[in-house]
Design an enzyme around this catalytic site. Sequence first.
Site, PDB file in Angstrom:
ATOM      1  N   ASP A  30      -6.560  10.558   1.031  1.00  0.00           N
ATOM      2  CA  ASP A  30      -6.148   9.156   1.014  1.00  0.00           C
ATOM      3  C   ASP A  30      -7.329   8.328   1.519  1.00  0.00           C
ATOM      4  OD1 ASP A  30      -3.138   7.486   1.410  1.00  0.00           O
ATOM      5  OD2 ASP A  30      -5.020   6.562   2.040  1.00  0.00           O
ATOM      6  N   ILE A  31      -7.618   7.267   0.788  1.00  0.00           N
ATOM      7  CA  ILE A  31      -8.801   6.463   1.086  1.00  0.00           C
ATOM      8  C   ILE A  31      -8.736   5.826   2.482  1.00  0.00           C
ATOM      9  CG2 ILE A  31      -8.057   4.243   0.072  1.00  0.00           C
ATOM     10  CD1 ILE A  31     -11.392   5.962  -0.667  1.00  0.00           C
ATOM     11  N   ASN A  87       7.123   8.081   0.619  1.00  0.00           N
ATOM     12  CA  ASN A  87       7.724   6.745   0.548  1.00  0.00           C
ATOM     13  C   ASN A  87       8.261   6.479  -0.851  1.00  0.00           C
ATOM     14  OD1 ASN A  87       6.875   6.299   3.206  1.00  0.00           O
ATOM     15  ND2 ASN A  87       4.901   5.492   2.552  1.00  0.00           N
ATOM     16  N   GLN A  94       6.415   2.186  -0.276  1.00  0.00           N
ATOM     17  CA  GLN A  94       5.664   2.737  -1.409  1.00  0.00           C
ATOM     18  C   GLN A  94       4.806   1.628  -2.011  1.00  0.00           C
ATOM     19  OE1 GLN A  94       7.990   4.552  -4.574  1.00  0.00           O
ATOM     20  NE2 GLN A  94       6.165   5.465  -5.515  1.00  0.00           N
ATOM     21  N   HIS A 100       3.959  10.548  -4.556  1.00  0.00           N
ATOM     22  CA  HIS A 100       2.954  11.278  -3.786  1.00  0.00           C
ATOM     23  C   HIS A 100       3.504  11.646  -2.422  1.00  0.00           C
ATOM     24  CE1 HIS A 100       2.557   6.928  -3.296  1.00  0.00           C
ATOM     25  NE2 HIS A 100       2.298   7.188  -2.024  1.00  0.00           N
ATOM     26  N   HIS A 102       2.335  12.298   1.437  1.00  0.00           N
ATOM     27  CA  HIS A 102       1.264  12.152   2.429  1.00  0.00           C
ATOM     28  C   HIS A 102       1.329  13.348   3.380  1.00  0.00           C
ATOM     29  CE1 HIS A 102       0.487   7.678   2.011  1.00  0.00           C
ATOM     30  NE2 HIS A 102       1.712   7.706   1.528  1.00  0.00           N
TER      31      HIS A 102
HETATM   32  P1  AMP Z   1       2.186   4.592  -0.336  1.00  0.00           P
HETATM   33  O1  AMP Z   1       1.976   3.326   0.427  1.00  0.00           O
HETATM   34  O2  AMP Z   1       3.112   5.573   0.317  1.00  0.00           O
HETATM   35  O3  AMP Z   1       2.586   4.291  -1.778  1.00  0.00           O
HETATM   36  O4  AMP Z   1       0.793   5.321  -0.364  1.00  0.00           O
HETATM   37  C1  AMP Z   1      -0.211   5.018  -1.280  1.00  0.00           C
HETATM   38  C2  AMP Z   1      -1.485   5.495  -0.665  1.00  0.00           C
HETATM   39  O5  AMP Z   1      -2.462   5.569  -1.679  1.00  0.00           O
HETATM   40  C3  AMP Z   1      -2.036   4.571   0.424  1.00  0.00           C
HETATM   41  O6  AMP Z   1      -2.053   5.274   1.653  1.00  0.00           O
HETATM   42  C4  AMP Z   1      -3.432   4.242  -0.078  1.00  0.00           C
HETATM   43  O7  AMP Z   1      -4.399   4.252   0.948  1.00  0.00           O
HETATM   44  C5  AMP Z   1      -3.707   5.328  -1.082  1.00  0.00           C
HETATM   45  N1  AMP Z   1      -4.624   4.990  -2.135  1.00  0.00           N
HETATM   46  C6  AMP Z   1      -4.556   3.922  -2.983  1.00  0.00           C
HETATM   47  N2  AMP Z   1      -5.573   3.963  -3.858  1.00  0.00           N
HETATM   48  C7  AMP Z   1      -6.303   5.070  -3.573  1.00  0.00           C
HETATM   49  C8  AMP Z   1      -7.470   5.673  -4.123  1.00  0.00           C
HETATM   50  N3  AMP Z   1      -8.124   5.134  -5.156  1.00  0.00           N
HETATM   51  N4  AMP Z   1      -7.936   6.805  -3.573  1.00  0.00           N
HETATM   52  C9  AMP Z   1      -7.296   7.362  -2.535  1.00  0.00           C
HETATM   53  N5  AMP Z   1      -6.187   6.865  -1.961  1.00  0.00           N
HETATM   54  C10 AMP Z   1      -5.696   5.727  -2.474  1.00  0.00           C
END
Ligand code: AMP
Length: 141
Positions: A30-31, A87, A94, A100, A102
């Site tokens: 996760d970024i 989420n 979400q 996904h 985490h």
């Molecule tokens: P959620 O808020 O549970 O939908 O989680 C989405 C997650 O995706 C967040 O924690 C973001 O930091 C992560 N995310 C979004 N874009 C990217 C990306 N390009 N590379 C890695 N993680 C990402």
Amino acid sequence: MTDCIFCKIVDQEIPSYKVYEDDQVYAFLDITQVTKGHTLLIPKKHVTDIFDYEPELAGEIFARVPKIARALEQAFPEMQGLNIINNNKELAYQSVFHSHIHLIPRYGKSDDFSIHFGNNQEAYSPVEMQEIAEKIMKQVK
Ligand code: AMP
Ligand code: ZN
């Protein structure tokens, strides 16, 4: 799905820090790195959220969770715990609508992750608890 950032990651159209891949799943950092090693595990097939899974795909994705969990534990021996979060829908935080999971390693009480579980036990009588359980049970298919 054409306009999905995680489908684009699976298809290598946008870069990611890959952790694991097989025919069914893809895992990458996760970024935001809530904590070091914070990893997302996703099905390669576009599934919007938990409500969208066929049982077989749900089995495939959840079967990979311990594999990634153990890899994190081995990679970071200082890790003291692991939160696994999924989420579903905007209200529940979400923000990317490709399902996904985490995996968030925990290193101590003052690391940058927190979660609040309220306790509303006193708000429900045993009769109300039974009614709630039965209401859900009737819908399990
Ligand atoms: P959620 O808020 O549970 O939908 O989680 C989405 C997650 O995706 C967040 O924690 C973001 O930091 C992560 N995310 C979004 N874009 C990217 C990306 N390009 N590379 C890695 N993680 C990402
Ligand atoms: Zn997608």
